[in-house]
Design an enzyme around this catalytic site. Structure first.
Site, short mmCIF file in Angstrom:
data_model
loop_
_atom_site.label_atom_id
_atom_site.label_comp_id
_atom_site.label_asym_id
_atom_site.label_seq_id
_atom_site.Cartn_x
_atom_site.Cartn_y
_atom_site.Cartn_z
N ARG A 32 0.83 -1.22 0.00
CA ARG A 32 0.00 0.00 0.00
C ARG A 32 0.86 1.26 0.00
NH1 ARG A 32 -2.72 -4.30 1.88
NH2 ARG A 32 -5.02 -4.32 1.94
N GLN A 175 -8.64 -7.56 0.53
CA GLN A 175 -8.21 -7.26 -0.85
C GLN A 175 -9.38 -6.72 -1.66
OE1 GLN A 175 -6.31 -10.84 -2.27
NE2 GLN A 175 -4.50 -10.50 -1.01
N ASP A 321 -3.83 -15.46 7.51
CA ASP A 321 -2.56 -15.94 6.93
C ASP A 321 -1.77 -16.82 7.90
OD1 ASP A 321 -3.04 -14.62 4.55
OD2 ASP A 321 -2.01 -12.79 5.18
N ARG A 352 -4.48 -24.28 1.41
CA ARG A 352 -3.74 -24.44 2.67
C ARG A 352 -4.36 -25.47 3.60
NH1 ARG A 352 -1.81 -18.11 3.43
NH2 ARG A 352 0.01 -18.34 2.06
N ARG A 393 4.21 -19.68 3.20
CA ARG A 393 3.82 -19.86 4.61
C ARG A 393 3.78 -21.35 5.00
NH1 ARG A 393 3.17 -14.67 5.74
NH2 ARG A 393 1.91 -13.37 4.36
C1 S3P Z 1 -4.21 -9.11 2.28
C2 S3P Z 1 -5.44 -9.63 2.56
C3 S3P Z 1 -5.68 -11.06 2.81
C4 S3P Z 1 -4.39 -11.81 3.10
C5 S3P Z 1 -3.30 -11.44 2.15
C6 S3P Z 1 -2.99 -9.96 2.23
C7 S3P Z 1 -4.07 -7.66 2.05
O1 S3P Z 1 -6.30 -11.62 1.69
O2 S3P Z 1 -4.61 -13.21 3.03
O3 S3P Z 1 -2.12 -12.16 2.45
O4 S3P Z 1 -2.93 -7.15 2.06
O5 S3P Z 1 -5.10 -7.01 1.84
P1 S3P Z 1 -7.91 -11.62 1.50
O6 S3P Z 1 -8.35 -10.22 1.39
O7 S3P Z 1 -8.14 -12.39 0.24
O8 S3P Z 1 -8.43 -12.34 2.71
#
Ligand code: S3P
Length: 439
Positions: A32, A175, A321, A352, A393
């Site tokens: 970001r 995300q 995660d 996973r 991971r």
């Molecule tokens: C993340 C959101 C998560 C996470 C990923 C990073 C982010 O994914 O698993 O490693 O930086 O917004 P999801 O939004 O698909 O849960």
């Protein structure tokens, strides 16, 4: 991105973790910082940036779109922001490697640009679901094409006028939320996203840090067009998701005592602390402070026997995660651990649930995968060769399992550890893990 040569971890059994260390920078915040720094006005200085392949893929994508970025050099990056409308078309597709965060967030940001872009990824990313972002983006009037299966490559058609929407997300995904908020910066009216459960809020916090208002009310976050981002300084904390491997290692290995410095403890990320504490782990936070709008602390973990638990479903998005490592903790706990409500784990860098169940079973652990979780009976961890399926991971989690194994654990296909945690092997070895790598 780069094509990887094979990388194998070989971890000898036993030992303990000891020392005070700082793990690499937060991946989510690093992504970001590049994205928002690039569309800000002025020069943004980032420190603590994660020099891992995923965040470097984001950095390269913005260079490809004409942004001048200096570094990274020892975690420092200087971004010469081009403003909300200053990105330029890229001569080639943006290659986002293994990084789902890059592709999903960029799908939103790039929907608002005047030019077309193609985004590609590696074999793992090319299998990951993208309709969760392209469908709501289509409701905004964006045009983003996927393959017939809804997977990458993504072709984003620029020059569309975007409408603001009110979107209730069917899955708890930071995300998706971030993708829509970034598209919302370019829409003709307010864009609001409601989440079914709290997810990481780094986008909302960082937009505000760049002076762009975000209205958050309960489970809904809204942005309005017409603002601008003003360059700022960003101090990226250490990644709690990377700290997790050391937290679990110290929690399962007798006589361990580890302190993890300057770790981000944003309340939307601390599921791993909550879950390990419920299992009986000895975790102490100190030196709590706030840097650049994100809370950080030092986290000390000392060995104490763990017990199996039923993991509360509301903790799942807060630890999304961390489950590969938490499954290892469960395998070392006394009694049964049950995880439900975690179907999302099936669409991460690997499946996973299946990949961890396969590896734990190979190690002699009673681990039963379910559609949306796992049931694990704590017991003795044996010796085996396990597959990480190129998932960073998974590789690091099985490395920590060796602390309690009866013989060596060999983990194959580990090169992608560099996507999130370059230097893991050296840091883990320096803390007491008997790990070597072979190419
Ligand atoms: C993340 C959101 C998560 C996470 C990923 C990073 C982010 O994914 O698993 O490693 O930086 O917004 P999801 O939004 O698909 O849960």
């Amino acid at each position: 991105m780069s094509t990887h040569s094979a990388m194998t971890f070989i971890v000898q059994p036993g030992g303990k973790l000891q020392g005070s260390l700082r793990v690499s920078g937060d991946k989510s915040i690093s992504h970001r910082s590049i994205m928002l720094g690039s569309i800000a006005e002025g020069v943004t200085e980032v420190s603590g940036f994660l020099e891992g392949e995923d965040s470097l893929a984001t950095l390269q994508a913005f260079r490809d779109m004409g942004v001048q970025i200096e570094g990274p050099h020892q975690g420092r990056v200087i971004i010469h922001g081009v403003g909300l409308h200053g990105l330029k078309t890229s001569a080639k597709p943006l290659d986002l490697g293994n990084s789902g965060t890059s592709m999903r967030l960029l799908a939103g940001l790039l929907s608002g640009q005047a030019f077309d872009v193609t985004m590609i990824g590696d074999a793992s990313l090319s299998k990951r679901p993208m309709r969760r972002v392209t469908e709501p983006l289509a409701l905004m009037g964006a045009k983003v094409e996927t393959t017939e299966a809804g997977t990458p490559p993504l072709h984003v058609h620029g020059g569309q006028s975007l409408r603001g929407i009110d979107y209730v997300m069917p899955v708890a995904s930071a995300q998706v939320k971030s993708c829509l908020l970034l598209a919302g910066l370019y829409a003709d009216g307010p864009t609001c996203v409601t989440e079914p459960a709290p997810t990481r809020d780094h986008t909302e916090r960082m937009l505000q840090g760049f002076g762009y208002p975000v209205r958050v009310q309960g489970a809904t976050a809204c942005v309005e067009p017409g603002g601008k981002l003003t360059a700022t300084a960003i101090d990226v904390p250490a990644d709690i998701s990377s700290a997790t491997f050391f937290m679990v290692g110290a929690a399962i290995a007798p006589d361990s005592d580890v302190t993890l410095q300057h770790v981000g403890i944003n309340p939307t990320r601390i599921g791993v602390i909550n879950i390990l504490r419920l299992m009986g782990a000895d975790i102490a936070l100190s030196n709590e402070r706030e840097v650049g709008g994100e809370p950080v602390a030092d986290i000390r973990v000392r060995y104490r026997p763990l017990k199996g638990i039923v993991i509360p479903e509301e903790q799942v998005p807060l630890a999304i995660d961390e489950f590969p490592a938490l499954f290892v903790a469960a395998a070392c706990a006394e009694g049964e651990t049950i995880l439900t409500g975690a179907h999302e784990l099936r669409v991460k860098e690997s499946d996973r649930i299946q990949v961890m169940a396969d590896g734990l079973q190979a190690l002699g652990v009673d681990a039963q995968p379910t559609e949306d979780g796992m049931v694990i009976q704590g017991g003795q961890i044996g010796s085996a060769t396990v597959q990480s399926h190129g998932d960073h991971r998974i590789a690091m989690s099985f490395a920590m399992a060796a602390l309690r194994a009866s013989g060596p654990i060999t983990i194959e296909d580990c090169a992608n550890v560099n996507t999130s945690f370059p230097g893991f092997v050296e840091l883990a070895a320096g803390t007491g893990l008997k790990i070597t790598q072979q190419q």
